[in-house]
Scaffold this motif. Structure first.
Motif, PDB file in Angstrom:
ATOM      1  N   LEU A 299       0.761  -1.523  -0.020  1.00  0.00           N
ATOM      2  CA  LEU A 299      -0.390   0.117   0.362  1.00  0.00           C
ATOM      3  C   LEU A 299       0.936   1.137  -0.354  1.00  0.00           C
ATOM      4  CD1 LEU A 299      -3.352  -0.423   2.182  1.00  0.00           C
ATOM      5  CD2 LEU A 299      -2.910   0.010  -0.322  1.00  0.00           C
ATOM      6  N   ASP A 300       1.772   1.007   0.944  1.00  0.00           N
ATOM      7  CA  ASP A 300       3.097   2.313   1.128  1.00  0.00           C
ATOM      8  C   ASP A 300       3.495   2.666  -0.718  1.00  0.00           C
ATOM      9  OD1 ASP A 300       2.310   3.022   2.982  1.00  0.00           O
ATOM     10  OD2 ASP A 300       3.365   2.341   4.302  1.00  0.00           O
ATOM     11  N   ASP A 303       0.780   3.908  -2.941  1.00  0.00           N
ATOM     12  CA  ASP A 303       0.086   5.039  -3.149  1.00  0.00           C
ATOM     13  C   ASP A 303       0.902   6.223  -3.246  1.00  0.00           C
ATOM     14  OD1 ASP A 303      -2.167   4.746  -1.720  1.00  0.00           O
ATOM     15  OD2 ASP A 303      -1.967   4.320   0.693  1.00  0.00           O
ATOM     16  N   GLN A 304       2.052   5.947  -2.821  1.00  0.00           N
ATOM     17  CA  GLN A 304       3.575   6.905  -3.809  1.00  0.00           C
ATOM     18  C   GLN A 304       3.648   7.442  -4.958  1.00  0.00           C
ATOM     19  OE1 GLN A 304       7.098   6.515  -1.846  1.00  0.00           O
ATOM     20  NE2 GLN A 304       8.192   7.773  -3.108  1.00  0.00           N
ATOM     21  N   SER A 307       0.441   8.986  -6.140  1.00  0.00           N
ATOM     22  CA  SER A 307       0.162  10.531  -5.982  1.00  0.00           C
ATOM     23  C   SER A 307       1.402  11.156  -6.654  1.00  0.00           C
ATOM     24  CB  SER A 307       0.877  10.860  -4.521  1.00  0.00           C
ATOM     25  OG  SER A 307       2.333  10.685  -4.773  1.00  0.00           O
ATOM     26  N   GLU A 310      -0.996  12.139  -9.852  1.00  0.00           N
ATOM     27  CA  GLU A 310      -1.973  12.989  -9.214  1.00  0.00           C
ATOM     28  C   GLU A 310      -2.431  14.291 -10.427  1.00  0.00           C
ATOM     29  OE1 GLU A 310      -1.905  14.363  -5.567  1.00  0.00           O
ATOM     30  OE2 GLU A 310      -1.893  12.895  -4.538  1.00  0.00           O
ATOM     31  N   SER A 318      -7.186   7.867  -7.938  1.00  0.00           N
ATOM     32  CA  SER A 318      -6.706   6.845  -7.041  1.00  0.00           C
ATOM     33  C   SER A 318      -7.090   6.276  -5.492  1.00  0.00           C
ATOM     34  CB  SER A 318      -5.411   7.471  -6.996  1.00  0.00           C
ATOM     35  OG  SER A 318      -5.296   8.602  -5.824  1.00  0.00           O
ATOM     36  N   ALA A 319      -8.297   7.168  -5.590  1.00  0.00           N
ATOM     37  CA  ALA A 319      -9.625   6.293  -4.039  1.00  0.00           C
ATOM     38  C   ALA A 319      -9.658   5.691  -5.116  1.00  0.00           C
ATOM     39  CB  ALA A 319      -9.751   7.654  -3.147  1.00  0.00           C
ATOM     40  N   THR A 322      -7.800   1.930  -5.294  1.00  0.00           N
ATOM     41  CA  THR A 322      -7.228   1.302  -3.779  1.00  0.00           C
ATOM     42  C   THR A 322      -8.200   0.860  -2.827  1.00  0.00           C
ATOM     43  OG1 THR A 322      -7.287   3.528  -2.465  1.00  0.00           O
ATOM     44  CG2 THR A 322      -4.888   3.085  -3.651  1.00  0.00           C
ATOM     45  N   ARG A 326      -7.701  -1.624   0.141  1.00  0.00           N
ATOM     46  CA  ARG A 326      -8.069  -1.369   1.416  1.00  0.00           C
ATOM     47  C   ARG A 326      -9.147  -2.010   1.772  1.00  0.00           C
ATOM     48  NH1 ARG A 326      -4.692   2.962   2.258  1.00  0.00           N
ATOM     49  NH2 ARG A 326      -3.926   3.991   0.251  1.00  0.00           N
TER      50      ARG A 326
END
Length: 349
Positions: A299-300, A303-304, A307, A310, A318-319, A322, A326
């Motif tokens: 996940l980390d 997410d990076q 980002s 974007e 992106s939400a 994931t 999640r």
């Protein structure tokens, strides 16, 4: 063992099929990894591949840790086409993708399966998709998602030169196939007043429409279900989410509501820089170390990477990309899947 409340009890084991040729070994392995990583139960997988790829596929599967290898029973088959039309079917669209058309005759002892393209990634347990078989009506023999949610923006309504299903057509990259029903049914066509069986329909349809079809086997599937819409179970775009659903803004209401469950990186977007959001998810799953910490190592980094995307249309959503992932990880924390020992600490999700 607890179970995910969205997943119905399994009546039969999950079966998955894929056809791979050329340079799609890495993509195929990443797809399989995504399916096995979050699966609640062992999966039976049918891999159709050129025989020159069998050794490399077997060797890569053998390198999986035992914990995960035991969760998949894989069988390898050669790419074969009936009737001496090997060249026509192999090159109909993407190399050997039309193998899916012949699964009812190639897997005669298999009742049902999920067929996916090599550029598909599971972001939720495959059992959730399998549960949709329980929603089939008595006539349904296959399940597919629409090619587009808005016919005015979709390809089929604007450009198709052949019959297609519904108002916007179907995308065949993720396909629920009740092979028993596909084999047994008789199909209406525009070629004969008589109904024909599946293996009797394919070659005549190809011969009639060969100069009018653009997307190969997918177009043939659309033609068949145009004339037989009662046989088709339609599921939503969250289970076959493609670049078209985000590249011009959010175009998948189901994903807005619950996130993406199955990502389909068609048009090569998983492997090039055209769509960094799709590529980020592919690379995160490909590079996730077996047995790693699902937050720190999956996940980390994801997410990076998202980002950094974007400033793209898909990256802004992106939400949605994931949300399903999640939810799956939270399921492990709750003990839904009985596999909390496989991952590291998920308390940060």
């Amino acid at each position: 063992m607890y179970s995910d409340p969205e997943v119905l009890p399994l009546v039969t084991p999950v079966e998955l099929a894929v056809a791979t040729c050329g340079e799609r070994v890495e993509g195929t392995m990443t797809m399989l990894k995504s399916a096995v990583l979050f699966a609640q139960h062992p999966i039976k997988v049918h891999i159709f591949a050129d025989e020159s790829l069998h050794r490399s596929l077997s060797d890569l599967l053998e390198k999986w840790p035992d914990t995960f290898r035991r969760r998949m029973n894989a069988s390898l088959y050669p790419i074969t086409f009936p009737g001496g039309q090997d060249k026509e079917w192999r090159h109909l669209f993407k190399l050997c993708a039309s193998e899916r058309l012949f699964l009812p005759s190639l897997l005669k002892d298999t009742d049902s399966l999920i067929y996916v393209d090599t550029d598909v990634l599971f972001l939720e347990p495959v059992e959730k998709l399998w549960s949709k078989f329980a929603q089939f009506g008595p006539l349904h023999l296959a399940g597919l998602a629409p090619e587009h949610e808005d016919p005015k923006a979709g390809w089929y309504a604007r450009f198709a030169r052949h019959p297609f299903y519904g108002r916007a057509g179907l995308n065949s990259g993720v396909m629920l196939m009740n092979l028993s029903r596909l084999r047994a049914a008789s199909y209406k066509t525009d070629m004969s007043p008589l109904r024909l069986h599946w293996d009797e329909v394919l070659w005549p349809l190809f011969r009639k429409y060969r100069f009018n079809i653009t997307w190969g086997d997918q177009d043939l599937i659309n033609i068949i279900f145009h004339f037989n819409p009662e046989f088709l179970y339609e599921f939503d775009c969250a289970w076959n989410y493609r670049p078209d659903h985000c590249m011009y803004g959010s175009a998948c209401p189901a994903a807005e509501d619950k996130g993406v469950s199955v990502l389909h990186g068609n048009r090569g977007v998983l492997y090039d820089a055209k769509n960094p959001a799709f590529r980020a998810i592919y690379q995160a799953l490909r590079d996730f170390p077996w047995g790693g910490d699902v937050v720190q190592d999956l996940l980390d980094p994801l997410d990076q990477a998202l980002s950094s995307a974007e400033n793209t249309q898909c990256g802004r959503l992106s939400a949605q990309f994931t949300q399903g992932l999640r939810r799956t990880i939270v399921g492990y924390r709750a003990g839904w899947f009985g596999r909390r020992d496989v991952f590291g600490d998920v308390s940060k999700v």
